[in-house]
Design a protein around this motif. Structure first.
Motif, PDB file in Angstrom:
ATOM      1  N   UNK A  61      31.683  21.391   8.712  1.00 31.53           N
ATOM      2  CA  UNK A  61      30.230  21.255   8.659  1.00 31.53           C
ATOM      3  C   UNK A  61      29.844  21.286   7.186  1.00 31.53           C
ATOM      4  N   UNK A  62      29.155  20.252   6.744  1.00 31.71           N
ATOM      5  CA  UNK A  62      28.740  20.140   5.344  1.00 31.71           C
ATOM      6  C   UNK A  62      27.225  20.227   5.268  1.00 31.71           C
ATOM      7  N   UNK A  63      26.744  21.242   4.594  1.00 35.69           N
ATOM      8  CA  UNK A  63      25.300  21.449   4.435  1.00 35.69           C
ATOM      9  C   UNK A  63      24.569  21.432   5.779  1.00 35.69           C
ATOM     10  N   UNK A  64      25.178  22.058   6.784  1.00 38.44           N
ATOM     11  CA  UNK A  64      24.537  22.192   8.083  1.00 38.44           C
ATOM     12  C   UNK A  64      24.706  21.017   9.022  1.00 38.44           C
ATOM     13  N   UNK A  65      25.385  19.953   8.574  1.00 40.40           N
ATOM     14  CA  UNK A  65      25.594  18.768   9.402  1.00 40.40           C
ATOM     15  C   UNK A  65      27.083  18.578   9.647  1.00 40.40           C
ATOM     16  N   UNK A  66      27.448  18.247  10.883  1.00 41.67           N
ATOM     17  CA  UNK A  66      28.856  18.032  11.183  1.00 41.67           C
ATOM     18  C   UNK A  66      29.395  16.867  10.348  1.00 41.67           C
ATOM     19  N   UNK A  67      30.464  17.126   9.624  1.00 36.84           N
ATOM     20  CA  UNK A  67      31.064  16.114   8.754  1.00 36.84           C
ATOM     21  C   UNK A  67      32.283  15.477   9.409  1.00 36.84           C
ATOM     22  N   UNK A  68      33.142  16.299  10.020  1.00 41.25           N
ATOM     23  CA  UNK A  68      34.325  15.758  10.681  1.00 41.25           C
ATOM     24  C   UNK A  68      34.824  16.727  11.732  1.00 41.25           C
ATOM     25  N   UNK A  69      35.591  16.160  12.637  1.00 37.07           N
ATOM     26  CA  UNK A  69      36.158  16.940  13.732  1.00 37.07           C
ATOM     27  C   UNK A  69      37.627  16.574  13.854  1.00 37.07           C
ATOM     28  N   UNK A  70      38.472  17.569  13.970  1.00 36.84           N
ATOM     29  CA  UNK A  70      39.922  17.456  14.139  1.00 36.84           C
ATOM     30  C   UNK A  70      40.658  17.033  12.876  1.00 36.84           C
ATOM     31  N   UNK A  71      40.284  15.923  12.271  1.00 36.26           N
ATOM     32  CA  UNK A  71      40.956  15.436  11.057  1.00 36.26           C
ATOM     33  C   UNK A  71      39.939  15.311   9.926  1.00 36.26           C
ATOM     34  N   UNK A  72      40.404  15.529   8.699  1.00 38.08           N
ATOM     35  CA  UNK A  72      39.535  15.435   7.526  1.00 38.08           C
ATOM     36  C   UNK A  72      40.197  14.522   6.505  1.00 38.08           C
ATOM     37  N   UNK A  73      39.441  13.573   5.991  1.00 38.72           N
ATOM     38  CA  UNK A  73      39.911  12.712   4.904  1.00 38.72           C
ATOM     39  C   UNK A  73      39.496  13.368   3.596  1.00 38.72           C
ATOM     40  N   UNK A  74      40.479  13.796   2.795  1.00 37.37           N
ATOM     41  CA  UNK A  74      40.180  14.499   1.552  1.00 37.37           C
ATOM     42  C   UNK A  74      39.299  13.687   0.617  1.00 37.37           C
ATOM     43  N   UNK A  75      39.563  12.400   0.502  1.00 39.63           N
ATOM     44  CA  UNK A  75      38.774  11.549  -0.401  1.00 39.63           C
ATOM     45  C   UNK A  75      37.319  11.464   0.064  1.00 39.63           C
ATOM     46  N   UNK A  76      37.108  11.333   1.357  1.00 36.85           N
ATOM     47  CA  UNK A  76      35.740  11.274   1.888  1.00 36.85           C
ATOM     48  C   UNK A  76      35.011  12.609   1.663  1.00 36.85           C
ATOM     49  N   UNK A  77      35.720  13.705   1.887  1.00 40.05           N
ATOM     50  CA  UNK A  77      35.114  15.014   1.657  1.00 40.05           C
ATOM     51  C   UNK A  77      34.778  15.207   0.183  1.00 40.05           C
ATOM     52  N   UNK A  78      35.695  14.832  -0.692  1.00 41.04           N
ATOM     53  CA  UNK A  78      35.456  14.957  -2.133  1.00 41.04           C
ATOM     54  C   UNK A  78      34.252  14.123  -2.563  1.00 41.04           C
TER      55      UNK A  78
END
Length: 85
Positions: A61-78
């Motif tokens: 959850x990023x700033x109160x909004x769901x960003x990803x579920x199960x898998x996370x892309x590091x580049x997208x998160x960065x």
């Protein structure tokens, strides 16, 4: 004066979730490099969170909004963490 990144990242996990531990280890350096804060929340210890997320963890959850579920892309998160708040 340097600006402080005020993004807040929450990771929803469960006690017996191996993927949760993997994702926590994976995103910790990404969040730290962005100067953001990471809060790990165990849904097994919070009835409301358990009702919302259940077995659908790990959830970032990023700033109160769901960003990803199960898998996370590091580049997208960065990239999301680099964006202005």
């Amino acid at each position: 004066m340097a600006e402080t990144n005020t993004h807040e990242v929450e990771l929803m996990v469960r006690t017996t979730c191996g993927s949760c531990a993997r994702v926590e280890k994976q995103i910790t350096p990404v969040v730290a490099a962005a100067g953001a804060s990471l809060r790990v929340r165990n849904v097994d210890h919070d009835r409301e969170l358990a009702m919302e997320y259940g077995d659908r963890v790990p959830v970032v959850v990023l700033d109160g909004e769901e960003f990803s579920c199960w898998e996370v892309d590091d580049a997208e998160l960065a990239a999301a963490l680099a964006a202005d708040v």
